[in-house]
Motif scaffolding. Structure first.
Motif: not given
Ligand SMILES: Nc1ncnc2c1ncn2[C@@H]1O[C@H](COP(=O)(O)OP(=O)(O)OP(=O)(O)O)[C@@H](O)[C@H]1O
Ligand SMILES: [Mg+2]
Lengths: 408, 262, 409
Positions: A301-307, A182-197
């Motif tokens: 409209k969704y810039t309040d989305t938090g991670w 394998i040659v790594p491409k990109d990566w990410g995580t599992t976590g908590i998403i929420y609407r900050g407003n």
């Protein structure tokens, strides 16, 4: 905001629906299990394959990778590049700019074919697709399945000098301990998403998640339809290993999950961005890519989305480039695998897909807002809390718990 | 042969155990059935949904087919085409469309505003039944349409002439003659319904767990083929039994005095 | 309906046509109580008063007045599209008249649905229920009246016996021949003892031989059960052999009604004369006035004059256009030149074809000014005209004045 960044965000949105992170979960739960299952437990102890920083700046900054390739090749036999290369990929998961650039840099035309799930790719390969493609993009965990089934070629690392730019975290994964495939491409995580407003309370940990979900945001919380991801929350909440098979630990996880179940608005991996947009749910256990997509929505409209990358720790996944067995254009494919690791291409690729690069040199060249966004890059202090989920799908206790959880 | 071989493989697999990397390892154990019996809920829910979905399809499809076959006149072709047009788009897209129609921006939101309290059809069995009727209706309407289309209207006049009023004529003539269509349509709807998992996943918001979902988890997520096979065997058995029973009960009366499928 | 017939009904009663036969004795088997009410014996079963039926622009039935006597066998005869089926469907209740009123046993039935009329229909294509066997088909009407199972079985048995299908009860209908299916349809209707049985070209789908057998059988059955039959056909022979009353229709209008003999002998117009039996037609103008017997001279083209008899009550003015109709069997052929015989019309002509029909000769004789006349003569003996003539022979053709009918329309 940076001009290029804006442009990439527009690309990103256009591609939102077909973007692989959602479709992946959509198509099959396995995929999501696979997503979770992408990382080396061994990585913390293993010796770095290459120091991340020095080389890239030299090779990057527009310096032609062809040069790098030919330099590497000068010691070895030189390879005549084929005219074209066949890429088998998720849809909207390869930057069109890079596609053009590869043509300009190396004179090779990339032809792309897409799939919607790892399984679909495997099925195609099994059904006579072998020899039809050069490079494919499986999830790291799935590359193991492909390798075992004989669909991958062992990589000749002398032809991939740019591999030295990859951060050690993404090498010697448990699915490919010797980095043979394998040659790594990109990566990410599992976590908590929420609407900050809507969610004003601090969301820093799995504990916060459980408390809020069962409290104020009961009926407004979702989790992914993916056991590999969902188990992480109760296990890390209690400080257990994400890959545990211990009966009592899993039983504890079961109780946590069953207590959470009545409060859930949905168990869904496909439509949750819409659910969040409509505020049908305001809190959820999700993949980071969706948070970035929502934040970058051109409507603003969704810039309040938090991670949140939970303080108790979570899992990360890696997507990979692999060289397929019987590749009709092996030389072009090698050239591509090396070329794509060049930080210039990595920057383009990261911004296009909205995911973190596995390449530290690229990271340092990416816009600050991008790298500083926890929805893309895991904050420095939490890097140590990340682990790789291995395939637990054979665990009967987990299967039973998941069935019970789904049934409600 | 083509039908029997895969079936035989499934039966054999159902007594095996999962290999370490998933799949199947030969063995002879009853664990898979054991485990299944202790967890019958998805089967029961699936049966309930498949049966009520089939009944709903008959209830909606019969008047529709009857109208198309007897009353639609020149618009018939147009209406038949309209009925099929949604099926030129993918199943997934159609079902997701319902997600929007029912969702907070749609019916749920409307009812919530109207009644002043939280209404959520989405995520409930009602949403699934709706999705089912929408997606499976043509499978019911077409066989019914074909039988009703062939129904000679003078038979209905003959019945009235002999003293049967509208409903009596419908019950004694139209319905029994359309019975093969009802049976065909019901089987066409019921069988795929028993294995349905896309509609519950989407319109059930992932919270409705049917056999289809169980099989999907077993075969694809856990890669536990033997466990999945055992469930598949039970599923096939349930389908065979219910279809046989249904066909038997609906055709049995035909030799008798009072013919009726109701 | 029949049982509740109201003697004080306002329905106008029309005079019965000559030749109508009133119901004979009912056989014990299919006796229906309603049919034997002595005080209603004279009430017509069906009374159609000024009924018009329009379908959009088409007038299917035009101002029809008709009375059908109880127990009679009446036929509607007429070309395709003349409104026979429409009339039947209005009696059965499948169509409502646009205007006018229909009375069944003296009661107006406007708005009464078919299933509440004491009338049954035998459909042209039988309309047997495919999902029922013969006995179930025949018993269908009885079941609608909640007849007990035993009663049903008995009456179905009787009805099948009547149509000579005893033992066929368990057969599927599609296993039967056309004639047998026809009889099942008949039994299915008769078993209900309707006051009136409507038959819409019931023999239309049968071949000639079977048709003939069934005609006789139907007539017999009608005699046995004494139910009023209203029979639709466009076969004049069928109408003649079976009917008590024939109603000739054209374009939704009744042309003439009466016994077969009356229609044959006294057609009121050219259409009826041509439709019942065959006729030679001679067009001309009234050349004088009628004598006491109704004899009148008509001048045809080329200065030929023929004589015929006017129908009762007809008094056309001199010069009026008329048609003279002469039946071929009334046309005599003789050898020799024309000669004046009082009371006879005689014309010179030449035989253009002679056809031997077994018991008859048919000649076509060209008469200057009249065209070809058809004559039919018994092959042997008769009134001295026993000799055969041959094509090309010069002959005299003629008829007795009373045998030629002068029609004003
Ligand atoms: N339902 C209807 N709609 C429109 N026109 C009709 C309808 N029924 C009958 N007609 C018309 O009324 C006229 C009489 O039709 P009807 O069926 O009574 O004729 P018929 O004498 O029974 O002819 P046939 O001997 O061919 O059966 C025809 O011109 C027919 O086209
Ligand atoms: Mg007709």
């Amino acid at each position: 905001m940076d001009e290029t960044l804006r442009k990439y965000q527009e690309d990103l949105l256009r591609a939102q629906l077909s973007r692989r992170r959602f479709m992946a979960g959509a198509a099959l739960a396995t995929v999501s299990a696979a997503l979770a299952a992408c990382a080396p437990t061994a990585s913390s102890t293993s010796t770095p394959t290459a120091p991340p920083t020095p080389a890239p700046s030299a090779a990057g900054a527009g310096a032609s990778p062809t040069v790098a390739a030919s330099e590497a090749a000068s010691a070895a036999p030189s390879y005549a590049l084929e005219q074209g290369m066949l890429l088998y990929n998720w849809s909207d998961y390869f930057s069109p700019d890079n596609l053009t650039k590869f043509q300009t840099d190396l004179g090779v035309t990339i032809t792309q074919t897409t799939f919607a799930s790892n399984e679909e790719m495997l099925a195609k390969l099994q059904a006579g697709g072998k020899g039809q493609y050069d490079v494919a993009v499986p999830t790291a965990e799935f590359s193991e399945t492909l390798a075992k089934a004989g669909f991958l070629q062992k990589l000749d690392k002398s032809r991939l000098p740019n591999l030295s730019l990859v951060n050690e975290r993404f090498l010697t994964l448990p699915f490919d301990p010797n980095d043979d495939y394998i040659v790594p491409k990109d990566w990410g995580t599992t976590g908590i998403i929420y609407r900050g407003n809507k969610v004003k309370e601090p969301v820093a940990s799995w504990k916060d998640f459980f408390d809020l979900a069962k409290g104020k945001y009961s009926g407004k919380t979702f989790v992914l339809d993916s056991p590999g991801d969902v188990f992480v929350a109760p296990l890390r909440l209690h400080g257990f290993d994400v890959n545990t098979t211990d009966h009592d630990e899993l039983e504890t996880a079961r109780q946590e999950l069953m207590a959470l179940r009545p409060h859930l608005q949905s168990i869904d991996s496909d439509n949750y961005p819409t659910t969040l947009q409509q505020e049908e749910a305001v809190l959820g256990l999700a993949w980071n890519g969706s948070a970035y997509v929502l934040q970058s929505d051109p409507s603003g409209k969704y810039t309040d989305t938090g991670w949140t990358v939970p303080t108790e720790g979570t899992i990360y996944w890696t997507d990979t480039w692999v060289l397929l067995a019987d590749a009709p254009n092996p030389n072009a494919a090698y050239a591509f695998l090396n070329w794509i690791q060049d930080p210039a291409q990595q920057v383009t690729e990261s911004l296009y897909a909205g995911y973190a690069s596995c390449n530290d040199a690229a990271t340092s060249q990416l816009p600050k807002e991008f790298v500083g966004n926890p929805a893309v890059y895991v904050p420095e202090e939490l890097l140590g809390k990340l682990s790789v989920a291995t395939d637990q799908s054979g665990n009967q206790q987990r299967a039973d718990i998941w069935a019970e959880f789904k049934q409600g | 042969m083509l039908l029997v071989i895969p079936l035989a493989i499934v039966v054999v697999y159902s007594f095996g155990v999962r290999g370490t990397d998933g799949g199947y390892t030969p063995a002879f154990v009853l664990d898979n059935y054991d485990r299944l019996l202790s967890r019958p809920d998805p089967f029961i829910l699936s049966l309930e949904i498949a049966i009520s979905g089939t009944i709903l399809c008959v209830l909606v499809g019969f008047p529709l087919a009857y109208f198309l076959a007897t009353r639609a006149g020149k618009r018939k072709t147009l209406l038949l085409v309209l009925l099929v047009i949604p099926f030129w788009t993918s199943f997934l897209v159609r079902t997701i469309a319902w997600l929007i129609i029912l969702g907070p921006a749609g019916l749920d939101g409307f009812l919530t505003n109207l009644l002043g309290r939280d209404v959520s059809i989405l995520g409930s069995p009602w949403a699934i039944l709706l999705g089912i009727v929408y997606n499976y209706l043509p499978l019911m309407v077409f066989p019914l349409y074909v039988t009703l289309e062939r129904l000679d209207p003078t038979l209905l006049e003959a019945s009235k002439d002999l003293g049967a009023a509208r409903w009596a004529t419908f019950r004694q003539i139209t319905l029994p003659i359309a019975a093969p269509g009802v049976i065909t349509g019901s089987i066409l709807v019921f069988i795929p319904l028993m294995g349905e998992y896309v509609i519950p996943s989407i319109l059930g918001l992932g919270k409705i767990f049917l056999i289809g979902n169980v099989l999907q988890l077993d075969f694809l997520a856990s890669r536990n083929w033997p466990a999945g096979s055992a469930k598949a065997v039970v599923l096939i058995a349930i389908m065979l039994i219910s279809v046989t029973f249904y066909v038997w009960t609906t055709t049995r009366g035909r030799a008798g005095r009072d013919v009726s499928v109701l | 309906m029949t049982t509740s017939a109201n003697p004080d009904t306002s329905a106008p009663y029309h005079e019965h046509q000559p030749g109508t036969i009133v119901a004979a004795e009912h056989p014990a088997t299919l006796r229906h109580p309603a049919n034997v009410h002595p005080d209603h014996a004279a009430a017509p079963d069906v009374d159609i008063v000024d009924v018009t039926k329009r379908f959009g622009d088409v007038t299917a039935v035009d101002a029809m007045r008709l009375t059908v006597a109880r127990g009679s066998f009446s036929s509607f005869l007429g070309p395709s599209g003349c409104g026979k089926t429409t009339t039947l469907r209005m009696i059965a209740g499948f169509e409502q008249p646009t205007s006018g009123e229909i009375y069944l046993a003296g009661e107006p039935v406007a708005g009464v649905p078919p299933y509440r009329r004491n009338v049954n229909t035998v459909f042209q294509h039988y309309a047997l229920f495919p999902h029922m066997n013969v006995a179930q088909n025949v018993g269908y009407g009885l079941r609608q009246r909640r007849t007990s199972k035993a009663d049903e079985a008995r009456r179905v048995g009787e009805a099948l016996e009547l149509v000579r299908l005893t033992g066929y009860g368990r057969r599927r209908t599609w296993e039967l021949s056309g004639g047998q299916q026809q009889r099942v349809a008949l039994a299915r209707a008769l078993v209900n003892h309707p006051a009136v049985l409507l038959l819409d070209e019931p023999l239309g789908a049968l071949d000639r031989k079977l048709r003939h057998e069934m005609q006789i059988e139907l007539k017999q059955i009608q005699h046995e059960v004494g139910i009023t039959f209203i029979y639709v056909t466009h076969d004049q022979e069928e109408a003649l052999t079976m009917s008590d009353v024939i109603v000739v229709m054209r374009d939704g209008r009744i042309q003439q009604q009466g016994s077969p003999e009356a229609l044959y002998r006294h057609p009121v117009n050219r259409f009826v004369a041509g439709f019942i039996g065959s006729s030679n037609f001679v067009a001309g103008r009234v050349a004088g006035s009628a004598d006491d017997d109704g004899r009148i001279a008509v001048s045809a083209p080329d200065g030929v004059t023929v004589t015929g008899r006017l129908a009762d009550g007809e008094r056309p003015a001199p010069g009026a256009e008329v048609t003279v109709a002469i039946r071929p069997e009334h046309v005599r052929v003789a050898a020799g030149g024309a000669s004046d015989v009082p009371g006879w019309t005689a014309l010179a002509g030449r035989v253009t074809s002679d056809t031997y029909l077994g018991d008859q000769h048919e000649y076509r004789v060209a008469v200057p000014g009249l065209g070809e006349l058809v004559a039919r003569a018994q092959a042997q003996g008769g009134d001295g005209a026993g000799r055969a003539f041959h094509t090309g022979e010069d002959v005299v053709v003629g008829w007795h004045d009373t045998a030629a009918l002068v029609l004003t329309s």
